[in-house]
Design a protein around this motif. Structure first.
Motif, PDB file in Angstrom:
ATOM      1  N   SER A 303     -10.877 158.587 -94.457  1.00  0.00           N
ATOM      2  CA  SER A 303     -11.729 158.655 -95.643  1.00  0.00           C
ATOM      3  C   SER A 303     -12.917 157.711 -95.441  1.00  0.00           C
ATOM      4  CB  SER A 303     -10.928 158.231 -96.879  1.00  0.00           C
ATOM      5  OG  SER A 303     -11.819 157.983 -97.939  1.00  0.00           O
ATOM      6  N   PHE A 304     -14.120 158.178 -95.778  1.00  0.00           N
ATOM      7  CA  PHE A 304     -15.321 157.361 -95.579  1.00  0.00           C
ATOM      8  C   PHE A 304     -15.296 156.097 -96.435  1.00  0.00           C
ATOM      9  CE2 PHE A 304     -16.885 161.537 -94.091  1.00  0.00           C
ATOM     10  CZ  PHE A 304     -17.368 161.151 -92.852  1.00  0.00           C
ATOM     11  N   SER A 305     -14.487 156.091 -97.491  1.00  0.00           N
ATOM     12  CA  SER A 305     -14.419 154.910 -98.369  1.00  0.00           C
ATOM     13  C   SER A 305     -13.519 153.818 -97.777  1.00  0.00           C
ATOM     14  CB  SER A 305     -13.931 155.306 -99.761  1.00  0.00           C
ATOM     15  OG  SER A 305     -12.653 155.897 -99.652  1.00  0.00           O
ATOM     16  N   LYS A 306     -12.723 154.147 -96.755  1.00  0.00           N
ATOM     17  CA  LYS A 306     -11.845 153.150 -96.122  1.00  0.00           C
ATOM     18  C   LYS A 306     -12.631 152.455 -95.016  1.00  0.00           C
ATOM     19  CE  LYS A 306      -7.498 155.358 -97.297  1.00  0.00           C
ATOM     20  NZ  LYS A 306      -6.454 156.287 -96.850  1.00  0.00           N
ATOM     21  N   LYS A 307     -13.258 151.347 -95.387  1.00  0.00           N
ATOM     22  CA  LYS A 307     -14.240 150.710 -94.482  1.00  0.00           C
ATOM     23  C   LYS A 307     -13.635 150.278 -93.154  1.00  0.00           C
ATOM     24  CE  LYS A 307     -17.910 149.535 -97.566  1.00  0.00           C
ATOM     25  NZ  LYS A 307     -17.879 148.961 -98.882  1.00  0.00           N
ATOM     26  N   ASP A 308     -12.459 149.632 -93.185  1.00  0.00           N
ATOM     27  CA  ASP A 308     -11.867 149.127 -91.933  1.00  0.00           C
ATOM     28  C   ASP A 308     -11.512 150.284 -90.998  1.00  0.00           C
ATOM     29  OD1 ASP A 308     -12.208 146.575 -92.733  1.00  0.00           O
ATOM     30  OD2 ASP A 308     -10.151 146.245 -93.418  1.00  0.00           O
ATOM     31  N   ALA A 309     -10.915 151.337 -91.587  1.00  0.00           N
ATOM     32  CA  ALA A 309     -10.539 152.507 -90.777  1.00  0.00           C
ATOM     33  C   ALA A 309     -11.783 153.152 -90.173  1.00  0.00           C
ATOM     34  CB  ALA A 309      -9.768 153.508 -91.633  1.00  0.00           C
ATOM     35  N   MET A 310     -12.871 153.212 -90.958  1.00  0.00           N
ATOM     36  CA  MET A 310     -14.119 153.816 -90.457  1.00  0.00           C
ATOM     37  C   MET A 310     -14.732 152.969 -89.345  1.00  0.00           C
ATOM     38  SD  MET A 310     -15.054 156.776 -91.156  1.00  0.00           S
ATOM     39  CE  MET A 310     -16.628 156.982 -90.386  1.00  0.00           C
ATOM     40  N   LYS A 311     -14.648 151.637 -89.512  1.00  0.00           N
ATOM     41  CA  LYS A 311     -15.172 150.748 -88.460  1.00  0.00           C
ATOM     42  C   LYS A 311     -14.427 150.996 -87.147  1.00  0.00           C
ATOM     43  CE  LYS A 311     -16.918 146.788 -91.078  1.00  0.00           C
ATOM     44  NZ  LYS A 311     -16.449 145.548 -91.714  1.00  0.00           N
ATOM     45  N   GLY A 312     -13.103 151.134 -87.236  1.00  0.00           N
ATOM     46  CA  GLY A 312     -12.287 151.409 -86.058  1.00  0.00           C
ATOM     47  C   GLY A 312     -12.664 152.739 -85.428  1.00  0.00           C
TER      48      GLY A 312
END
Length: 326
Positions: A303-312
């Motif tokens: 999800s684009f709102s999950k910042k840490d997951a998106m950074k990874g």
């Protein structure tokens, strides 16, 4: 920044409603007219003196010269989304904003070696994806957009003017002959479903042997025809595109004409109905010195709102570019 977007949206919305109430137009038609007024700095419609005064009061609340392009795009997008809720066909839904920004990032990565390139969106709708890319790039981009719907292309034209972008727009069926020379990059949120014009479809290798052809297949073929050798197609496609018997022809066509660079599945949370979920499909047109990547870029985006997951995820994509396309 959100306050500025909200303030500008209120001006779009109030002025659109004023025009709509007096001229018996739809919200989207009136929005295009108010956008034109803002760009020209005057009321261009034949309206009552009282309405013209109210409109000018709205327009005086803002100074477009001092508003960043992304703020203008997002406020205009919010107004378009409001208008689309009135009456919208499924293939007229706007590309989600987070996806526009992510595709802008991909465009930047795939054009890292170019200071200037030609870009086409053959299903540009209101031009939201195109202007997002132009706003987020420091490169010189010659941009083209094609859209058949009269209201949508008018909104694309107004949005481009408000953001001071030069985009050549063509109102036509993109599957018919185009007056655009081959481009370096095609980026599009492809229409999905059946194409009603069997005569035009008969010119395509990916036509159906019986009944109407899939419009998303034809758009992929059309895109590959209009790319320069080694050019990229970054397209939003339905997740079910490779299901069923007819997908065999699509596989063969792609194998013959392109190399698969990647497939990134968008988060299901972006789509109200999971049947309409999409992925970002990346192809490179075959040509001299075009080699397939060591490994295709395959991922399921968080999800684009999950910042840490998106950074990874972005770290993983950056590593892929370093290992495959440096």
């Amino acid at each position: 920044m959100f306050g500025d977007i909200e303030k500008l949206f209120q001006v779009f919305d109030h002025s659109t409603t004023l025009i709509m109430n007096e001229s018996n137009k739809t919200y989207l038609e009136a929005l295009a007219e108010t956008g034109e007024n803002l760009f020209e700095g005057q009321v261009l419609q034949n309206l009552s003196k009282n309405t013209i005064e109210k409109l000018m009061n709205e327009y005086e609340k803002i100074n477009l010269e001092q508003i960043p392009n992304e703020t203008i795009r997002k406020a205009f997008q919010l107004a378009i989304l409001k208008g689309m809720k009135e009456a919208v066909q499924p293939n007229h839904e706007m590309t989600p904003d987070a996806v526009c920004l992510f595709m802008s990032y991909l465009v930047d990565k795939f054009t890292h070696d170019k200071q200037m390139f030609r870009l086409l969106d053959p299903a540009c709708g209101t031009g939201n994806l195109l202007t997002a890319i132009l706003n987020n790039s420091k490169k010189k981009i010659q941009a083209y957009g094609i859209e058949f719907d009269e209201t949508l292309i008018k909104l694309a034209y107004i949005g481009a003017n408000l953001q001071k972008h030069e985009i050549e727009l063509f109102r036509q069926d993109a599957l018919q002959p185009l007056f655009v020379e081959d481009v370096d990059l095609i980026v599009s949120d492809l229409p999905v479903g059946y194409y009603p014009n069997d005569v035009v479809a008969s010119e395509y290798e990916l036509k159906s042997s019986e009944g109407h052809s899939f419009i998303h297949y034809l758009y992929i073929e059309k895109s590959l025809r209009h790319l320069k050798e080694g050019g990229y197609l970054i397209a939003m496609i339905p997740n079910f595109m490779f299901d069923g018997e007819t997908a065999k022809n699509l596989h063969e066509y792609i194998k013959k004409n392109a190399v698969i660079i990647g497939l990134l599945q968008l988060p299901l949370s972006l789509f109200k109905n999971h049947k309409h979920a999409k992925s970002i499909f990346i192809l490179r047109k075959r040509g001299e010195n075009v080699q397939p990547p060591k490994q295709a870029l395959l991922a399921e985006l968080p999800s684009f709102s999950k910042k840490d997951a998106m950074k990874g995820m972005v770290r993983m994509i950056e590593n892929w570019f370093r290992d495959n396309l440096s």
